[in-house]
Each structure stands twice: as C-alpha cells, then as structure tokens.
Write an enzyme that holds these catalytic residues in place. Structure first.
Site: not given
Ligand code: 6PG
Length: 476
Positions: A128, A182, A185-186, A189
């Site tokens: 990232s 990940k 995480h997105n 986000e």
C-alpha cells in the site's frame, strides 16, 4: 548471477518498487517486462539504479542469486497466473515468488497451494501507498510460508516505510493472510474516504464555506486526533483550482466515484464470514450509487425536506461534524479488525492485530496517528472483543456520541445523504443495545419456516406450533 532480487512487470508500481529496491544498500535489481521496450525505457531513464536488464524469464532466473527472489507487479488476475507459471518453470526449490499486486486472497491461497509441492515459496504481499509509496517506502503486508520470510523479511524491511524507527512490514500470516489484510485495509480506506466526503458535504451545505475554506478546516483537523494522510490530501484537493475554469477543482470533477474492486471484496468476504462491516459496505455502495448517473438523473425530481435548513452556529456545527467523523471512523476500523479476526479464525492464520495496525502507521493510504492507539489497545488486551471497546476508543465514542447524533439528525432533516455517519451510529447503538428486535425476526422465521428459536430463560431449541394449537415444543 549478480542480482539480489528481481521485479517482473514494470508499469508505474513495478518501476517505482524496482527503483526503491535499487536505491537500498546491498540490492542489485534485475528487471523484466513482457515488452522489452518498457524494460529498456526504465533502464534508460534511471541509469543510477544499476538495473540488470533481462529479456526472458530464463535470463531473469539466471541473473538472480540463490535463493532467487522475484516480485511480480502485474495487473491482478490472469496476468499473475501467467507470470507465476513462467517463473515456476525456471525457478528451483527454495526460491521465492512474491505477488505484490492487489490479488484476491482466495487466489493467493490457491496459488500458494498449487506451487507448494515444487518447493518454491509463494508469497502474496499486500503493498500500500500508491505510486509514491512504492518509490519511497510502502507499507508491506506479506503472507506466505513463514520460512520464506527469513530471506524476504530483510529485503522488504529495507524498502518499507518507517514509523518510529520500525519498518512497516511484518509477516502477517501464512498463504493468503497478507492479501486478506491488504483487502481489509482497502475496505477501511473506502470507509475513511466516504466519511471525509460526508463531512465535507455537510460543512459545505450547512455553513456555505467554500472548498478552500473547508480545506482550512481539514488542515486544522489534521493537527488533532484525526491527523492522517487522507485528511491531509483532502485539504489539498479542496484547495485546488481548476486551470480551465478558475472554479474549485472539486466542482468540476464528475461526482461518480470509481472502484477497482477491493472494497467490494472486503464486503463480500465479510458477508461470507458473517461480520457486520456496515460502515465499509455503505462506502462501497455510496460509490455505486454515485456512478448510476442515469438513475440519479431520473430521480432528481423526488421531493426533499420542505423546511429550509440553516445552521445557527457554524463553529459548533463544524466541531460536531468533526466528532461524528471521528466516531464513525472508530466504528469502521473496529469493523475492519473484526473482519481480520474472523478471517484469521476461518483460515487458520495467526494474525497479530496490533502488528497490523503498526505496519499501517506509515507508507499506506490509511496511515494515521490513530493507528498507534490501535496497537496500544491490542497490546493492553490481545483478546479485546471489539476494538471500539478499548478504553481509549470507548472514551472517544462516549465523548463524541451526542455530537454524532446531532449530525445524523441534521443530515436527515436537511436531506443530505450521510450513509457512513448514520450507519456507523446505528451499528454503535445496535452493538450496545440491551435488547434487539431480532427476537421478533426469530419469531417470524419460526412462524413461516419452523426455523426454531432459543429462549432467554432456558437452554434448548424451541418451536411454536403456529398452525396448530400454538403450544411450544422442544426442537432439540
Ligand atoms: C493502496 C491503495 C491502492 C488503490 C486501490 C483502491 O493501498 O495503495 O489502496 O491499492 O488505491 O487500488 O483503488 P480503487 O479506489 O480504485 O478501488
């Protein structure tokens, strides 16, 4: 063989990662791209990097010291499988193939399982930080066999972002754990961005401040508990003037948000795991709604509130919005970490949630001061049942909740969509509720489908004979 590491796929992310690797002491980077012209372009533009030019995967393999390590930076999907197949042909047991793309974690699990027997290690690694992060220091989330991390760890640590002297990389867990984290995480986000957008919208429509003035608000917020990369860039975007029209850029950008799929994966996966990630889901859906331009056009005439909306005290309102944003953000992270815990349980990963927060402190898109608090929360209590129950977050929610409610009420009355704020508040109230109306749902299910229910006062499973004499029977 002279190269210490290879990079396959030299589009922007791959090129930048290759340059980052090459800039670190001790690394010699071999580069390979399906179209050699791209390889030559990169080498010509960056002679300082000392790249080793390779034009076939065989040349790449020959150029690498053992155990060979190559990072694949191609578009996630079929291209990844194709490159893995080629590398598997020329690599040997003990060598490491790293996929640095935004792969779906189930693909990573499948790929790892498929090449495990060859003795080659496959590591799915979440990366990232966008183009800038790839070049100067991303946050890295590798999964794959723990053994491979002995070789890979130091290489990744050398290029990762640094937070308080620690590189933003850790072995997240085996096989697909890195890409899973990940993905979440997105999702976070997406939620973070949606909440910021709602805050901007409410302030703009409530106070009449211009985008540039709201940029000042965000800039100020960036020195408090909301301090983060996304808040910082929000101020920059809001301050930008369009060259062609002289208007604020945000007023000439079409309000239809794109999405490449990782947010949707986060929600799809959460649905499968039975984890309520409502804040993240609303953020994904808000983008979908925004992009349905025809439908929006057709719906434009639907009536809104009949009363004019005015904000009496802009300063108080802006502060309320700040608090609503912070509270909703806590909910989004709490939900995201719930999903990580559920994914870990489902897939047998030993994921240290505090370490995940640690490696998100720098380099990645959701980097924020706030993440240090998450690490602390899990350090104090690794078995925390929900992140928002940690003392710091509990207190923050307690302090923010009245303002949060005012903002949600105001948004509803003013006819301003605030799906992130309102669904997060509903989640908060749902979670803390003494009693939920889901007892009624159980009754309904039992009525039409004999789906049975449990009781509050006795163990066991029960069914009411709805179409008979309506007495209750044991359904154990
Ligand atoms: C990052 C970003 C990066 C990218 C995603 C989301 O961590 O560096 O998450 O992976 O921004 O592809 O993009 P979309 O908004 O297009 O889905």
């Amino acid at each position: 063989a002279t190269a210490t590491i290879g990079v396959v796929g030299l589009a922007v992310m791959g090129s930048n990662l290759a340059r980052n690797l090459a800039s670190r002491e001790g690394n010699t980077v071999a580069v390979y791209n399906r179209t050699t012209a791209k390889t030559d372009e990169l080498i010509a533009e960056h002679p300082e990097a000392g790249f080793v030019r390779t034009t076939t995967v065989q040349e790449l393999a020959d150029s690498l010291q053992r155990p060979r390590t190559a990072i694949i930076m191609v578009k996630a999907g079929a291209a990844t499988d194709a490159v893995i197949d080629e590398l598997t042909e020329v690599f040997e047991p003990g060598d490491i193939i790293v996929d640095g793309g935004n792969a779906l974690f189930t693909d990573t699990i499948r790929r790892e399982a498929a090449i495990r027997d060859t003795g080659i290690h496959f590591v799915g690694c979440g990366i990232s930080g966008g183009e800038e992060g790839a070049l100067n220091g991303p946050s890295l989330m590798p999964g794959g066999p723990a053994e491979s991390y002995e070789t890979l760890g130091p290489i990744l640590a050398s290029i990762a972002a640094v937070a308080e002297d620690e590189p933003c990389v850790t072995h997240v867990g085996t096989d697909g754990a890195g890409h899973f984290v990940k993905m979440v995480h997105n999702g976070i986000e997406y939620a973070d961005m949606q909440l910021i957008a709602e805050a901007y919208d409410l302030i703009r429509r409530g106070t009449g401040k211009s985008p540039a003035e709201i940029a000042d608000v965000f800039q100020e917020w960036n020195s408090g508990e909301l301090a983060s990369y996304l808040i910082e860039i929000t101020a920059e975007v809001l301050r930008q003037t369009d060259e062609a029209t002289g208007e604020p850029l945000v007023d000439v950008i079409l309000d239809a948000a794109g999405a490449k799929g990782t947010g949707a994966w986060t929600v799809q996966t959460a649905l499968d795991l039975g984890v309520p990630v409502s804040g993240i889901a609303e953020a994904v859906f808000a983008r979908s709604l925004s992009s349905r331009l025809g439908q929006r056009e057709a719906a434009r005439g639907l009536p809104g509130p009949s009363q004019e909306w005015t904000v009496d005290d802009p300063e108080t309102f802006v502060e309320d919005v700040r608090q609503a944003l912070f509270a909703s953000k806590i909910v989004a992270y709490s939900q995201g970490f719930d999903e990580i815990a559920a994914g870990a349980a489902e897939h047998g990963w030993d994921i240290a949630k505090g370490d995940v927060a640690k490696i998100w402190r720098a380099g990645c898109i959701i980097r924020a001061q706030f993440l240090g608090r998450i690490t602390e929360a899990y350090a104090d209590d690794p078995d925390l049942s929900a992140l928002l129950l940690a003392p710091y977050f509990r207190q923050a929610l307690g302090e923010a909740q009245e303002a949060w409610r005012r903002v949600v009420v105001t948004a509803a009355q003013a006819g301003i969509p605030a799906p992130g704020f309102s669904s997060s508040l509903a989640y908060y109230d749902g979670l803390r509720a003494e009693q939920l109306p889901t007892a009624l749902i159980q009754g309904q299910r039992d009525f039409f489908g004999a789906h049975t229910y449990r009781r509050t006062d006795r163990d066991g499973v029960f069914h009411t004979l709805w179409s008979g004499d309506r007495s209750e029977v044991s359904a154990d």
